[in-house]
Design an enzyme around this catalytic site. Sequence first.
Site, PDB file in Angstrom:
ATOM      1  N   LYS A 161      -5.994   9.997   3.253  1.00 21.98           N
ATOM      2  CA  LYS A 161      -7.491   9.884   3.593  1.00 21.98           C
ATOM      3  C   LYS A 161      -7.963  10.658   2.358  1.00 21.98           C
ATOM      4  O   LYS A 161      -7.526  11.947   2.373  1.00 21.98           O
ATOM      5  CB  LYS A 161      -7.950  10.374   4.799  1.00 21.98           C
ATOM      6  N   ASP A 192      -8.015   6.599   0.602  1.00 20.98           N
ATOM      7  CA  ASP A 192      -8.921   5.760   1.420  1.00 20.98           C
ATOM      8  C   ASP A 192     -10.152   6.480   1.716  1.00 20.98           C
ATOM      9  O   ASP A 192     -10.062   7.591   2.401  1.00 20.98           O
ATOM     10  CB  ASP A 192      -8.234   5.326   2.750  1.00 20.98           C
ATOM     11  N   GLU A 206      -9.584   2.751  -1.809  1.00 15.23           N
ATOM     12  CA  GLU A 206     -10.076   1.930  -0.947  1.00 15.23           C
ATOM     13  C   GLU A 206     -11.581   2.522  -0.258  1.00 15.23           C
ATOM     14  O   GLU A 206     -11.485   3.654   0.285  1.00 15.23           O
ATOM     15  CB  GLU A 206      -8.948   2.040   0.182  1.00 15.23           C
ATOM     16  N   GLU A 245     -12.292  -4.472   4.960  1.00 15.69           N
ATOM     17  CA  GLU A 245     -11.794  -4.418   6.440  1.00 15.69           C
ATOM     18  C   GLU A 245     -13.156  -4.297   7.300  1.00 15.69           C
ATOM     19  O   GLU A 245     -13.019  -4.731   8.518  1.00 15.69           O
ATOM     20  CB  GLU A 245     -11.113  -3.139   6.549  1.00 15.69           C
ATOM     21  N   ASP A 286      -9.148  -7.922   8.036  1.00 17.96           N
ATOM     22  CA  ASP A 286      -8.418  -7.617   9.089  1.00 17.96           C
ATOM     23  C   ASP A 286      -8.436  -9.006  10.146  1.00 17.96           C
ATOM     24  O   ASP A 286      -9.547  -9.403  10.563  1.00 17.96           O
ATOM     25  CB  ASP A 286      -9.120  -6.497   9.929  1.00 17.96           C
ATOM     26  N   HIS A 327      -6.105  -5.538   6.204  1.00 21.36           N
ATOM     27  CA  HIS A 327      -5.931  -4.242   6.952  1.00 21.36           C
ATOM     28  C   HIS A 327      -5.448  -4.527   8.428  1.00 21.36           C
ATOM     29  O   HIS A 327      -5.238  -5.504   8.801  1.00 21.36           O
ATOM     30  CB  HIS A 327      -7.442  -3.945   7.187  1.00 21.36           C
ATOM     31  N   GLU A 338      -0.134  -2.587   6.103  1.00 25.96           N
ATOM     32  CA  GLU A 338      -0.435  -1.417   6.893  1.00 25.96           C
ATOM     33  C   GLU A 338       0.388  -0.834   8.028  1.00 25.96           C
ATOM     34  O   GLU A 338       0.051  -1.456   8.842  1.00 25.96           O
ATOM     35  CB  GLU A 338      -1.873  -1.322   6.679  1.00 25.96           C
TER      36      GLU A 338
END
Length: 379
Positions: A168, A197, A223, A249, A272, A299, A332
């Site tokens: 992150k 991300d 991301e 996502e 997703d 995702h 993931e």
Amino acid sequence: MKVTDITCHVLQSKVEQPFTSARGWLYTTRASCIVEVSTDAGITGWGECYGPAAVNKTIIETQYRSRVIGRDPFDVEVVWEDLYNRIKDYGLTGMTIAALSGIDIALWDIIGRAVGKPVHKLIGGAHRTEVQAYATGLYFIDMDRLVEEAVEEAQEYVEGGFRAIKMKIGLGDPKLDLRRVAAVRKAIGPDVKLAVDANHCFTVPQAIRLGRAMEELDLLWFEEPISPEDHDGYVEVTRALDMAVAGGENDFTRWGFRDVIARKAMDIVQPDVCAAGGISECRKIAAMASAHGVECVPHAWGSAIGLAATVQFIAALPDMPPAFRPMPPMLEFEQTPNPLRDHLAKEPIVQHRGMVRVPDGPGLGIDVDRAVLAQYKVG
């Protein structure tokens, strides 16, 4: 065979160690809406919806349930179109599609169980019997040790066998973000793939500026750099950066992805299956992406059911052409503790040194442990 009932189970578990992602979102609980579809043949299918569980439950019970009861589960795409058109006037994206996704996944599970085949056999076959997983983690926990904790966590994943990690960013200080990513890259070495991300926390200029600074760190992808509805902004960021830009996502259905893919607003789309419209719709999204040379890396977030559906979907995705990025789609695998993922299935899907075996049992390939379902059920 006919559907006789749909039951929604709202599950919730506390997070042992709360964690924060970009924009200061603090995660203290895990929750999910699990969809159970029963039939007159005694076959039960399971699905999962992404997002606020109680909202998904309400949508299914008030808008969808009565329209699915009495239908043949093998008419899965017929059911999809009927439900989508039922809510078209007010629910083209978001929670209505997430709720629809849970039903769609459960119907595919029923079909697979009825014919004794895993879902990947029903949607074209398996391109692979195991999937490479990437570790999603490196959230913000100790605000006094943000760089040190990221390095230590990343090293643990590498020692555990992961060959790809997603971390992150989005701390509000781009210089700290850059220093943190650079420290992780140095710690894990050049051979482990590293993605970042941002959970759509940057503006377009901020994303381009930080992205250019990170390019020398050889990142797998950047991301959700900006807000998901800003497709024009994604075009700007993607054109400005040499690294791959990923997102999607928070996009829904083939129509939501159509312009993103056709314009190549992203290099990688991440639908997703529990949100974008289920397995039925994600097949269409992936086919559209392939036709435009855009990579599809789904995702994944949620319980054992959503993970199983994602693995089945990924198994049936072809590799991208070598001229683009010679690698199969990855799975993931979230690293924060999640009992809804790790305990809900009698034989849970697990990763071993960064690899996940594709279940070959019927349907999704897992069986729900009803004792665990009852343990975490609320409301």
